[in-house]
Design a protein around this motif. Sequence first.
Motif, short mmCIF file in Angstrom:
data_model
loop_
_atom_site.label_atom_id
_atom_site.label_comp_id
_atom_site.label_asym_id
_atom_site.label_seq_id
_atom_site.Cartn_x
_atom_site.Cartn_y
_atom_site.Cartn_z
N GLY A 18 14.09 2.71 3.04
CA GLY A 18 15.28 1.92 3.34
C GLY A 18 15.28 0.59 2.60
N ILE A 19 14.75 0.60 1.38
CA ILE A 19 14.73 -0.63 0.57
C ILE A 19 15.40 -0.34 -0.77
N ALA A 20 15.71 -1.40 -1.50
CA ALA A 20 16.33 -1.22 -2.81
C ALA A 20 15.29 -0.71 -3.81
N ARG B 99 0.83 -1.21 0.00
CA ARG B 99 0.00 0.00 0.00
C ARG B 99 0.87 1.26 0.00
N LEU B 100 1.91 1.22 0.82
CA LEU B 100 2.78 2.38 0.90
C LEU B 100 3.42 2.67 -0.45
N THR B 101 3.82 1.63 -1.14
CA THR B 101 4.46 1.83 -2.44
C THR B 101 3.47 2.43 -3.45
N VAL B 102 2.25 1.93 -3.45
CA VAL B 102 1.24 2.49 -4.36
C VAL B 102 0.98 3.95 -4.02
N VAL B 103 0.83 4.23 -2.74
CA VAL B 103 0.53 5.61 -2.33
C VAL B 103 1.67 6.54 -2.72
N LEU B 104 2.89 6.12 -2.42
CA LEU B 104 4.03 7.00 -2.68
C LEU B 104 4.31 7.14 -4.17
N HIS B 105 4.17 6.05 -4.91
CA HIS B 105 4.52 6.09 -6.34
C HIS B 105 3.35 6.60 -7.19
N ASP B 106 2.23 5.92 -7.11
CA ASP B 106 1.12 6.24 -8.02
C ASP B 106 0.32 7.46 -7.57
N VAL B 107 0.18 7.61 -6.28
CA VAL B 107 -0.65 8.72 -5.80
C VAL B 107 0.20 9.98 -5.57
N GLU B 108 1.35 9.81 -4.93
CA GLU B 108 2.17 10.97 -4.60
C GLU B 108 3.23 11.30 -5.65
N GLY B 109 3.53 10.37 -6.51
CA GLY B 109 4.43 10.69 -7.61
C GLY B 109 5.91 10.58 -7.33
N TYR B 110 6.29 9.87 -6.29
CA TYR B 110 7.71 9.67 -6.04
C TYR B 110 8.29 8.65 -7.02
N THR B 111 9.57 8.78 -7.28
CA THR B 111 10.25 7.77 -8.10
C THR B 111 10.60 6.57 -7.22
N HIS B 112 10.93 5.46 -7.85
CA HIS B 112 11.32 4.28 -7.09
C HIS B 112 12.60 4.53 -6.29
N GLY B 113 13.49 5.33 -6.87
CA GLY B 113 14.71 5.65 -6.15
C GLY B 113 14.41 6.40 -4.85
N GLU B 114 13.51 7.36 -4.96
CA GLU B 114 13.14 8.13 -3.77
C GLU B 114 12.41 7.26 -2.74
N ILE B 115 11.55 6.40 -3.24
CA ILE B 115 10.84 5.50 -2.33
C ILE B 115 11.83 4.57 -1.62
N GLY B 116 12.81 4.09 -2.40
CA GLY B 116 13.83 3.24 -1.80
C GLY B 116 14.55 3.95 -0.66
N GLU B 117 14.89 5.22 -0.90
CA GLU B 117 15.56 5.99 0.15
C GLU B 117 14.67 6.18 1.37
N MET B 118 13.41 6.47 1.11
CA MET B 118 12.50 6.75 2.22
C MET B 118 12.22 5.52 3.06
N GLY C 249 14.82 -1.72 -6.74
CA GLY C 249 14.18 -2.88 -7.37
C GLY C 249 13.07 -3.46 -6.50
N THR C 250 13.27 -3.39 -5.20
CA THR C 250 12.23 -3.88 -4.28
C THR C 250 10.99 -3.03 -4.40
N SER C 251 11.20 -1.73 -4.54
CA SER C 251 10.05 -0.84 -4.70
C SER C 251 9.30 -1.17 -5.99
N LYS C 252 10.04 -1.42 -7.05
CA LYS C 252 9.39 -1.78 -8.33
C LYS C 252 8.61 -3.08 -8.19
N ALA C 253 9.24 -4.05 -7.53
CA ALA C 253 8.58 -5.34 -7.37
C ALA C 253 7.31 -5.21 -6.53
N ARG C 254 7.38 -4.36 -5.51
CA ARG C 254 6.21 -4.16 -4.67
C ARG C 254 5.08 -3.50 -5.46
#
Lengths: 224, 189
Positions: B164-166, B143-162, B168-173
């Motif tokens: 603490g995941i890789a 859910r967090l990944t969908v909210v941050l990426h699709d709803v809030e517009g963060y990139t996977h790199g930024e989500i990874g930083e936020m 690629g993990t963000s993409k997979a999620r």
Amino acid sequence: MNDDRLEQLLRDAKDSYRVPADAPLDAMWARIEREHFDAPAPMVHWAPEAGREGPPRRGPRRWMAPAAGIAATLVIGIGIGRMTALPVATEVSPPMVQAAPNAPLPAPVDPLQRATSEYLAQTVALLASLPRESAGQRLSADARFVADARALLGTTRLLMDSPAATDPRMRDLFQDLELVLAQVAQLRTAPRAEELTFIAEAMNERDVVPRLRTVAASYSASGY
Amino acid sequence: MTTPAIALQAPDAGPPEWTLITQSIAGDRSAARALYDRHARRVHRVVFRICGDEELASDLVQDVFIRAFGQLKNFRGDSAFTTWLHRIAVTTALNQMRKVKRIRNHEEALGDEDVHAAPSREADPDLKSRLHAAIDGLPEGLRLTVVLHDVEGYTHGEIGEMLGIAEGTSKARLFEARARLRVALADFA
């Protein structure tokens, strides 16, 4: 539901999914300003907050409350210790350093030993609450956790220069604790897993926690 | 879906961010307030989307900025200030959510019954509410990944930083989350 339709829906969700009301910026700032700019120095963050207004905050660590007192007691205790033990300490120190590893600790002497005992108990508590995983729960162990570590680091350094460090086991323990606490004090709000791993390794390699618990128990059994 | 990196840029003109940061570290309240004004709305929106509770969101925003100002001197600019700040926001929100039972109750109220209820294919508002319920029904990490990426517009790199995941993990999620959403909304052609 095909991919395009789902993407369209998710795009629309920007304007529909959990859209908050206007943020009460001024009201929120009031507390931020009060707690950040008007708050006293970190050492007094542990004082009771009975009169504080605004939304509830997570409670301070009660076990850290006497830290400021400990530091003050240490300064006084170190002074007293140096004044009262000057000639003897220089002549007798070699045999004292040769104490057997399992020999009982010297009988505590107030007030320095009492402060040392409290310091040991607080350090045990802090290291026990050290976050274990980067993605885990207590991570951000928040700024206060790090501030507590810094306070204990300062106390450690005071103790290293005190008569409490004449016992070689205590001196070694203080040195190891200084290393560990220095790392904890450097933790970021959201430490990475490897940072925590380094700290855990440092503690494990030197058996810091078991030694610390043993010494703390020894002090406690002595009535401090 | 590509996401606009511009979403992380400062939303308005005014003094450069670094100026405000250095002045805030020095204890300048007006600079700190300006920094707060620049970012508070978005932090509020993100934490509200994570926690879904107005009162808690306000508390969290205050916690986030108190922590951020307390640690500002440690900010070295390795990442954008917004990323750094939002990392604190996400971590704070997640940690707090795990402690607050009302949020858990809220999630339980949006259980499978809602997600799989008989759909009304004609009404778009119903589809939206079904989507929202389906998002709420996702496991926390998805859910967090969908909210941050699709709803809030963060990139996977930024989500990874936020988080603490890789990256690629963000993409997979996100892939997994979208697959679950498609299943949950399968009744809607």
